[in-house]
Design a protein around this motif. Structure first.
Motif, PDB file in Angstrom:
ATOM      1  N   LEU A  79      -5.964  13.381   4.361  1.00 29.04           N
ATOM      2  CA  LEU A  79      -4.690  12.799   4.793  1.00 29.04           C
ATOM      3  C   LEU A  79      -3.680  13.870   5.188  1.00 29.04           C
ATOM      4  CD1 LEU A  79      -4.218  10.107   1.992  1.00 29.04           C
ATOM      5  CD2 LEU A  79      -5.047   9.731   4.322  1.00 29.04           C
ATOM      6  N   GLU A  80      -2.807  13.527   6.113  1.00 32.29           N
ATOM      7  CA  GLU A  80      -1.680  14.388   6.443  1.00 32.29           C
ATOM      8  C   GLU A  80      -0.593  14.190   5.394  1.00 32.29           C
ATOM      9  OE1 GLU A  80       1.596  15.083  10.031  1.00 32.29           O
ATOM     10  OE2 GLU A  80      -0.041  13.643  10.283  1.00 32.29           O
ATOM     11  N   LEU A  81      -0.085  15.299   4.854  1.00 33.43           N
ATOM     12  CA  LEU A  81       0.932  15.218   3.812  1.00 33.43           C
ATOM     13  C   LEU A  81       2.306  15.089   4.468  1.00 33.43           C
ATOM     14  CD1 LEU A  81      -0.382  17.920   1.303  1.00 33.43           C
ATOM     15  CD2 LEU A  81      -0.977  15.494   1.489  1.00 33.43           C
ATOM     16  N   THR A  82       2.674  13.866   4.744  1.00 31.76           N
ATOM     17  CA  THR A  82       3.912  13.573   5.455  1.00 31.76           C
ATOM     18  C   THR A  82       5.107  13.584   4.505  1.00 31.76           C
ATOM     19  OG1 THR A  82       2.658  12.150   6.953  1.00 31.76           O
ATOM     20  CG2 THR A  82       5.045  11.923   6.970  1.00 31.76           C
ATOM     21  N   ALA A  83       6.210  14.152   4.945  1.00 30.05           N
ATOM     22  CA  ALA A  83       7.445  14.158   4.157  1.00 30.05           C
ATOM     23  C   ALA A  83       8.098  12.780   4.234  1.00 30.05           C
ATOM     24  CB  ALA A  83       8.387  15.231   4.656  1.00 30.05           C
ATOM     25  N   VAL A  84       8.192  12.099   3.093  1.00 30.09           N
ATOM     26  CA  VAL A  84       8.845  10.797   3.032  1.00 30.09           C
ATOM     27  C   VAL A  84      10.329  10.969   2.727  1.00 30.09           C
ATOM     28  CG1 VAL A  84       8.794   8.512   1.963  1.00 30.09           C
ATOM     29  CG2 VAL A  84       6.673   9.803   2.235  1.00 30.09           C
TER      30      VAL A  84
ATOM     31  N   LEU B 128       0.855  -1.185   0.000  1.00 28.99           N
ATOM     32  CA  LEU B 128       0.000   0.000   0.000  1.00 28.99           C
ATOM     33  C   LEU B 128       0.892   1.237   0.000  1.00 28.99           C
ATOM     34  CD1 LEU B 128      -3.037   0.743   0.079  1.00 28.99           C
ATOM     35  CD2 LEU B 128      -2.788   1.043   2.554  1.00 28.99           C
ATOM     36  N   LEU B 129       0.840   2.012  -1.063  1.00 30.53           N
ATOM     37  CA  LEU B 129       1.694   3.185  -1.235  1.00 30.53           C
ATOM     38  C   LEU B 129       0.911   4.464  -0.943  1.00 30.53           C
ATOM     39  CD1 LEU B 129       3.452   2.252  -4.603  1.00 30.53           C
ATOM     40  CD2 LEU B 129       4.094   1.609  -2.275  1.00 30.53           C
ATOM     41  N   PRO B 130       1.600   5.533  -0.559  1.00 29.43           N
ATOM     42  CA  PRO B 130       0.902   6.795  -0.249  1.00 29.43           C
ATOM     43  C   PRO B 130       0.330   7.468  -1.493  1.00 29.43           C
ATOM     44  CG  PRO B 130       3.284   7.058  -0.058  1.00 29.43           C
ATOM     45  CD  PRO B 130       3.038   5.603  -0.253  1.00 29.43           C
ATOM     46  N   LEU B 131      -0.780   8.179  -1.301  1.00 27.41           N
ATOM     47  CA  LEU B 131      -1.431   8.891  -2.401  1.00 27.41           C
ATOM     48  C   LEU B 131      -0.688  10.160  -2.788  1.00 27.41           C
ATOM     49  CD1 LEU B 131      -5.294   8.893  -1.675  1.00 27.41           C
ATOM     50  CD2 LEU B 131      -4.163   7.921  -3.670  1.00 27.41           C
ATOM     51  N   HIS B 132      -0.129  10.867  -1.809  1.00 16.91           N
ATOM     52  CA  HIS B 132       0.277  12.251  -2.056  1.00 16.91           C
ATOM     53  C   HIS B 132       1.628  12.404  -2.746  1.00 16.91           C
ATOM     54  CE1 HIS B 132       2.436  11.337   1.637  1.00 16.91           C
ATOM     55  NE2 HIS B 132       3.149  12.435   1.505  1.00 16.91           N
ATOM     56  N   CYS B 133       2.458  11.354  -2.762  1.00 19.18           N
ATOM     57  CA  CYS B 133       3.798  11.530  -3.327  1.00 19.18           C
ATOM     58  C   CYS B 133       4.136  10.576  -4.451  1.00 19.18           C
ATOM     59  CB  CYS B 133       4.852  11.441  -2.223  1.00 19.18           C
ATOM     60  SG  CYS B 133       4.807   9.911  -1.267  1.00 19.18           S
ATOM     61  N   THR B 134       3.493   9.429  -4.544  1.00 12.04           N
ATOM     62  CA  THR B 134       3.793   8.493  -5.623  1.00 12.04           C
ATOM     63  C   THR B 134       3.149   8.958  -6.921  1.00 12.04           C
ATOM     64  OG1 THR B 134       1.858   7.160  -5.071  1.00 12.04           O
ATOM     65  CG2 THR B 134       3.950   6.531  -4.050  1.00 12.04           C
ATOM     66  N   ALA B 135       3.756   8.579  -8.054  1.00 10.19           N
ATOM     67  CA  ALA B 135       3.159   8.920  -9.348  1.00 10.19           C
ATOM     68  C   ALA B 135       1.790   8.253  -9.492  1.00 10.19           C
ATOM     69  CB  ALA B 135       4.089   8.478 -10.474  1.00 10.19           C
ATOM     70  N   LEU B 136       1.664   7.001  -9.061  1.00 12.22           N
ATOM     71  CA  LEU B 136       0.375   6.317  -9.099  1.00 12.22           C
ATOM     72  C   LEU B 136      -0.668   7.057  -8.276  1.00 12.22           C
ATOM     73  CD1 LEU B 136       1.569   2.615  -8.689  1.00 12.22           C
ATOM     74  CD2 LEU B 136       0.312   3.495 -10.663  1.00 12.22           C
ATOM     75  N   GLY B 137      -0.285   7.479  -7.075  1.00  8.30           N
ATOM     76  CA  GLY B 137      -1.214   8.174  -6.196  1.00  8.30           C
ATOM     77  C   GLY B 137      -1.649   9.519  -6.752  1.00  8.30           C
ATOM     78  N   LYS B 138      -0.714  10.230  -7.366  1.00  2.08           N
ATOM     79  CA  LYS B 138      -1.055  11.536  -7.930  1.00  2.08           C
ATOM     80  C   LYS B 138      -1.994  11.404  -9.123  1.00  2.08           C
ATOM     81  CE  LYS B 138       3.366  12.882  -7.747  1.00  2.08           C
ATOM     82  NZ  LYS B 138       4.582  13.711  -7.869  1.00  2.08           N
ATOM     83  N   VAL B 139      -1.789  10.365  -9.940  1.00  2.99           N
ATOM     84  CA  VAL B 139      -2.699  10.132 -11.059  1.00  2.99           C
ATOM     85  C   VAL B 139      -4.115   9.833 -10.552  1.00  2.99           C
ATOM     86  CG1 VAL B 139      -3.312   8.386 -12.775  1.00  2.99           C
ATOM     87  CG2 VAL B 139      -1.098   9.470 -12.868  1.00  2.99           C
ATOM     88  N   LEU B 140      -4.211   8.932  -9.574  1.00  5.87           N
ATOM     89  CA  LEU B 140      -5.535   8.597  -9.033  1.00  5.87           C
ATOM     90  C   LEU B 140      -6.193   9.812  -8.387  1.00  5.87           C
ATOM     91  CD1 LEU B 140      -4.782   5.094  -7.467  1.00  5.87           C
ATOM     92  CD2 LEU B 140      -6.075   5.579  -9.550  1.00  5.87           C
TER      93      LEU B 140
END
Length: 259
Positions: free
Chosen positions: A158-163, A132-144
């Motif tokens: 969601l909290e936009l956490t710095a990875v 399960l990958l984060p929405l806010h930083c992955t390319a997949l998450g940003k597309v969705l």
């Protein structure tokens, strides 16, 4: 003959009314079209709004269908069918790009990897299906998040956490990036999720032209950028085209037609 429940019938009729004709309707229009008192129509709308099936525009006060209906509609498309349709195309994508290929879907505020094709070399790799990958930083998450209203609403909670030190954590900046994703049809990540790793993703649509997932390639920044670039380099146009072609092919197999 089995008895019907009037409130359920009315709710169904209200949703059908909002689904056809004008995109948004006011309370008076809805009450008149359904032959209901305003108080009755308002009660139905409030109940459906609480459940996420109806949304009210803040400026006009008019009502429209809510994002929760999209979530239910997407469940009609079985994830296994999506994966089955994507198998050949993601294999081709990994082979053409020389990188790992992924298929992801929205799941509990993140991106669930439902298919993973290894990079076609002899390196040791770990199967990531089920991650399960984060929405806010992955390319997949940003597309969705850019194309799927449900994903976008979940992102807002969601909290936009710095990875990494390149992760975008400013919400306004992220929203601008999502607009760019919609404008160009793909999303990129240059070290925002993993140091030294880049990714490119594009959306997959079903026969109703609804976003049901996304495909991506992921690899080392020096292989994914022009001229073996630095972390702020330009993502390879060749890889972008390959990912978008893969997404279009899967979408066509799902009945989305040519686009």
């Amino acid at each position: 003959m089995a008895r019907t429940i009037q409130s359920v019938e009315r709710a169904a009729a209200l949703l059908r009314l909002l689904a056809g004709g004008e995109r948004r309707l006011g309370l008076s229009d809805i009450a008149s079209a359904m032959g209901l008192a305003k108080a009755t129509a308002h009660g139905l709308l409030r109940t459906l709004q609480r459940e996420g099936f109806v949304e009210q525009d803040e400026r006009s006060g008019k009502y429209q269908l809510g994002a929760e209906l999209l979530r239910l509609g997407n469940s009609y498309l079985d994830v296994h069918e999506l994966r089955a349709r994507a198998l050949v195309w993601t294999d081709d994508l990994a082979r053409a790009s020389g990188e790992s290929a992924y298929l992801g879907v929205l799941h509990h505020g993140g991106v669930l990897l439902v298919h993973h094709v290894f990079r076609p070399d002899d390196s040791r790799q770990v199967l990531e299906i089920g991650a399960l990958l984060p929405l806010h930083c992955t390319a997949l998450g940003k597309v969705l998040s850019a194309y799927d209203p449900v994903a976008h609403s979940e992102l807002a909670e969601l909290e936009l956490t710095a990875v990494t030190d390149r992760t975008v954590t400013d919400r306004a900046e992220l929203e601008k990036e999502l607009v760019r994703v919609r404008d160009r049809g793909w999303a990129g990540d240059l070290g925002g999720t993993w140091e030294g790793v880049a990714s490119i993703a594009a959306p997959v649509f079903d026969r109703r032209r609804m976003p049901v997932g996304a495909v991506a390639v992921t690899g080392a920044v020096e292989r994914m950028t022009v001229a073996g670039g630095a972390a702020d380099g330009e993502l390879s146009p060749r890889l972008i085209a390959a990912v978008r072609d893969c997404a279009r092919s899967v979408s066509r197999d799902l009945g989305a037609g040519r686009f």
